[in-house]
Each structure stands twice: as structure tokens, then as C-alpha cells.
Scaffold this motif. Structure first.
Motif, short mmCIF file in Angstrom:
data_model
loop_
_atom_site.label_atom_id
_atom_site.label_comp_id
_atom_site.label_asym_id
_atom_site.label_seq_id
_atom_site.Cartn_x
_atom_site.Cartn_y
_atom_site.Cartn_z
N PRO A 1 -30.71 21.76 39.18
CA PRO A 1 -30.05 23.07 39.16
C PRO A 1 -30.81 24.16 39.94
O PRO A 1 -30.20 25.09 40.47
N TRP A 2 -32.14 24.05 40.03
CA TRP A 2 -32.91 25.05 40.79
C TRP A 2 -32.61 24.98 42.28
O TRP A 2 -32.71 25.98 42.99
N SER A 3 -32.21 23.80 42.75
CA SER A 3 -31.89 23.67 44.17
C SER A 3 -30.64 24.48 44.49
O SER A 3 -30.56 25.17 45.51
N ALA A 4 -29.66 24.46 43.57
CA ALA A 4 -28.42 25.23 43.79
C ALA A 4 -28.73 26.73 43.80
O ALA A 4 -28.18 27.49 44.62
N THR A 5 -29.62 27.15 42.92
CA THR A 5 -29.98 28.57 42.87
C THR A 5 -30.67 29.00 44.18
O THR A 5 -30.37 30.05 44.74
N ALA A 6 -31.56 28.15 44.66
CA ALA A 6 -32.25 28.45 45.93
C ALA A 6 -31.25 28.47 47.09
O ALA A 6 -31.30 29.36 47.95
N ASN A 7 -30.34 27.51 47.09
CA ASN A 7 -29.35 27.45 48.19
C ASN A 7 -28.46 28.68 48.19
O ASN A 7 -28.08 29.19 49.24
N SER A 8 -28.14 29.18 46.99
CA SER A 8 -27.31 30.37 46.89
C SER A 8 -28.01 31.57 47.56
O SER A 8 -27.38 32.34 48.29
N ARG A 9 -29.31 31.70 47.34
CA ARG A 9 -30.03 32.81 47.97
C ARG A 9 -30.08 32.64 49.50
O ARG A 9 -29.88 33.61 50.25
N LEU A 10 -30.34 31.42 49.93
CA LEU A 10 -30.38 31.18 51.39
C LEU A 10 -29.04 31.53 52.02
O LEU A 10 -28.98 32.11 53.11
N GLU A 11 -27.96 31.19 51.31
CA GLU A 11 -26.62 31.52 51.81
C GLU A 11 -26.40 33.03 51.84
O GLU A 11 -25.78 33.56 52.78
N ASP A 12 -26.89 33.74 50.81
CA ASP A 12 -26.77 35.21 50.80
C ASP A 12 -27.36 35.78 52.09
O ASP A 12 -26.76 36.66 52.73
N ILE A 13 -28.52 35.28 52.46
CA ILE A 13 -29.20 35.82 53.64
C ILE A 13 -28.45 35.40 54.90
O ILE A 13 -28.19 36.23 55.78
N ARG A 14 -28.07 34.12 54.95
CA ARG A 14 -27.39 33.62 56.15
C ARG A 14 -26.08 34.36 56.37
O ARG A 14 -25.74 34.71 57.50
N LEU A 15 -25.38 34.64 55.29
CA LEU A 15 -24.06 35.30 55.41
C LEU A 15 -24.16 36.83 55.33
O LEU A 15 -23.14 37.52 55.33
N ARG A 16 -25.39 37.35 55.22
CA ARG A 16 -25.64 38.79 55.15
C ARG A 16 -24.86 39.44 54.00
O ARG A 16 -24.30 40.53 54.15
N ARG A 17 -24.82 38.77 52.86
CA ARG A 17 -24.14 39.35 51.70
C ARG A 17 -25.20 39.76 50.67
O ARG A 17 -26.35 39.34 50.74
N ASN A 18 -24.79 40.58 49.70
CA ASN A 18 -25.74 41.04 48.69
C ASN A 18 -26.16 39.89 47.77
O ASN A 18 -25.42 38.90 47.65
N SER B 1 -40.09 31.00 44.26
CA SER B 1 -40.32 31.52 45.62
C SER B 1 -39.06 31.43 46.47
O SER B 1 -39.00 31.96 47.57
N MET B 2 -38.06 30.74 45.97
CA MET B 2 -36.87 30.45 46.78
C MET B 2 -35.64 31.14 46.25
O MET B 2 -34.52 30.90 46.70
N CYS B 3 -35.85 31.96 45.21
CA CYS B 3 -34.72 32.70 44.63
C CYS B 3 -35.31 33.92 43.94
O CYS B 3 -36.52 34.13 43.94
#
Ligand SMILES: NC(=O)c1ccc[n+]([C@@H]2O[C@H](COP(=O)([O-])OP(=O)(O)OC[C@H]3O[C@@H](n4cnc5c(N)ncnc54)[C@H](O)[C@@H]3O)[C@@H](O)[C@H]2O)c1
Length: 282
Positions: free
Chosen positions: A257-274, A146-148
Motif C-alpha cells: 500500500p505504501w507504493s500506491a501512496t508514493a505513486n500518487s505523490r509522484l503523479e501529483d508532481i508529474r501532472l502539476r496538481r495539488n 520520503s516518497m509521500c
């Protein structure tokens, strides 16, 4: 919630895996247990396992994707034990493959169990809990899915994102309207359960399955990933602690490792990147 003894827990998908471990952990707290599952035979043996812990336990054959079935589960639990203080909307199923190759039945099946299962639980149990007026806790099982978002598991991601969203909305609504009812959303990483064999419980009317190479590759991947993963007892103890501490997001440890994957998605949204392709390094 601190005092569990003599209270009642209803767990869906309780015949196996995470649900069975939740039922056992609640039984160890002295709760009455209602185990609900679509798989009758496994349900019977799960009830025996829980009863052996010295508590009252019943099994109710339930299809969480069918409103009347969940309504009847709620009625049975209340008739038997007088109320329900803990509800785990936990039943869930998995299939994988490419989004444009999976069948409408693939979509319908996962949406029915993973999304409607939680919706039916909310619609039938929350009014009962409000009427009781006592302290209650609802745990909806979502997933780190649900987080990635990862390829070849699109339907599962879609349904688990929905499970998280409806849980967050429920959290806000109950905080305003019935604050004695608490909510958590369980977002597990990988656990060694029967999830990769979900097809064993697929309804006959939704049997049209995408069964090509990409599907089989996805199923092989989940089979080997879950087979080598942790025992779900670990997760059940995490849930119990979260109920005690009134924690909404029940997540893996930060170094998982799943936490890093989730954080990467949150960063994508925060930074407005693909979207970044950042699968967990497991
Ligand atoms: N195992 C994992 O790695 C993992 C990770 C994240 C989330 N989850 C979630 O955890 C939950 C529990 O799954 P699990 O891993 O224990 O799998 P599991 O297959 O071992 O257990 C799921 C249970 O749900 C039951 N079920 C299936 N369809 C049902 C229906 N329509 N009505 C009622 N019961 C039904 C099954 O009979 C089974 O007993 C699911 O929501 C799953 O998506 C699992």
C-alpha cells in the motif's frame, strides 16, 4: 558487492529493530560488525547476539547527531578492523503532531538524528573509504515517508525527504569521483521495531516536547501500525540483496500500500496538481 566475508560493516542504531537485524544478516555473511548506538544497555546485549553468530563484533556508544561521536566511531572501527566496507547510516527517531504545535526541540531532535546522523556518516566515513580504495557500499536509512507526505508526521517526512535527497546527491557524486563506493537508500514501509518509543533516547537538552492530544493521537497511530507489522529480518534480507545487486532505491514490493501512496505523490508532481491525500490502505 558479492563477497562479504572478512570485510567490516558499521551499523548505526544497531541496538534494536532494523539496525540489529542488519548487523545479524551481515554477521551471517562472515563480516566483522561494529554496532553503534546511543543506548548502552541494549547495545551490549545486541553485541552478544551478534558475537554468538561466530564473528568479531564490537559495540561503540555513539550519538549520530554529534560530529565528534561519529568521527570517533569511524576511528574505532578502522583501528579495530583495518577499514570499513559497509556503512549503514540507520539510526533514526520519530515524533508526530501538528507542525505549528510541535516545539523547536521536536524539530531539532529529529533533524539532528535523521538528517545530521547521515551527514556526519558521509563526512567521516566517505574520506576513509576513498583512502582505502576498495569496493564499499553505503546504505542510508530513509523511509517511505520520503516518497509521500501525510498529516501529523510533518517533521518526520521533512527529515526523511532530506535523507533521500542527500543519498541521491551522494550517489551521483560517488559515481563520478569514486565509483568503487556504491550507495543505496533504504525506504522501508512499516516494521515492528521500537520506533514508536523513540522518546526513550531523546537528549535532555531537547526535552521540550509538544505533548498535546494531536501528538498523542499521532504516537498512538504509529504504535499500533508498527506493532502489527512485519519483523525487520525481512527488511535486512532485502538490504543484503540490494547491496549484492547494487540497487539504489530499496523499496517495498510494488503491491504494498505504501507504493500506491508514493505513486500518487509522484503523479501529483508529474501532472502539476495539488497534493492528493492518499494514505496507505493498511
Ligand atoms: N520501523 C519502521 O516502521 C520504519 C519505517 C521506515 C523507516 N524506519 C527507519 O528505520 C531506522 C531504524 O529505526 P527502527 O524502526 O529500527 O527503530 P528502533 O527504535 O527500533 O531503532 C532505532 C535505534 O536507533 C538508536 N538511536 C536513536 N537515537 C540515536 C542517536 N542519536 N545516535 C545513535 N543511535 C540512536 C536507538 O537507540 C535504537 O536502537 C530509522 O531511521 C527509522 O526512521 C523505520
Amino acid at each position: 558487492m558479492q563477497d562479504f566475508s572478512g570485510k567490516t560493516a558499521v551499523v548505526t542504531g544497531a541496538a534494536n529493530g532494523i539496525g540489529l537485524e542488519l548487523a545479524k544478516v551481515f554477521a551471517e555473511q562472515g563480516m566483522n560488525i561494529v554496532l553503534a548506538d546511543i543506548e548502552r544497555q541494549r547495545l551490549d546485549s545486541a553485541v552478544s547476539e551478534v558475537t554468538a553468530l561466530g564473528v568479531e563484533a564490537i559495540g561503540v556508544v555513539t550519538d549520530v547527531g554529534v560530529s565528534a561521536s561519529v568521527e570517533s566511531l569511524c576511528k574505532t572501527a578502522v583501528e579495530r578492523f583495518g577499514g570499513v566496507q559497509v556503512l549503514c547510516n540507520n539510526a533514526g527517531v520519530y515524533t508526530g503532531g501538528l507542525l505549528w504545535e510541535q516545539t523547536e526541540d521536536d524539530f531539532e531532535w529529529l533533524m539532528r538524528v535523521n538528517q545530521w546522523g547521515i551527514v556526519h556518516g558521509i563526512r567521516h566515513f566517505v574520506p576513509q573509504m576513498i583512502a582505502q580504495g576498495d569496493e564499499c557500499h553505503i546504505v542510508n536509512t530513509s523511509s517511505m515517508a520520503s516518497m509521500c507526505t501525510l498529516p501529523f508526521a510533518g517533521i518526520y517526512h521533512m527529515t526523511k525527504h532530506a535523507a533521500l535527497a542527500v543519498s541521491e546527491s551522494l550517489f551521483h557524486e560517488l559515481a563520478m569521483m569514486a565509483p568503487q563506493i556504491h550507495v543505496s537508500c533504504l525506504c522501508p514501509e512499516l516494521f515492528n521495531t521500537g520506533i514508536a518509543q523513540s522518546g526513550r533516547n531523546r537528549p535532555a537538552e531537547l526535552a521540550a516536547e509538544n505533548d498535546n492530544e494531536m501528538h498523542r493521537m499521532s504516537m498512538d497511530a504509529i504504535t499500533s501500525a508498527t506493532a502489527g507489522s512485519q519483523h525487520p529480518r525481512v527488511l535486512a534480507e532485502r538490504v543484503l540483496q540490494a547491496i549484492k545487486d547494487d540497487v539504489f532505491y530499496i523499496l517495498p514490493p510494488e503491491d504494498n500500500p505504501w507504493s500506491a501512496t508514493a505513486n500518487s505523490r509522484l503523479e501529483d508532481i508529474r501532472l502539476r496538481r495539488n497534493p492528493t491525500f492518499a494514505p496507505p490502505a493498511i
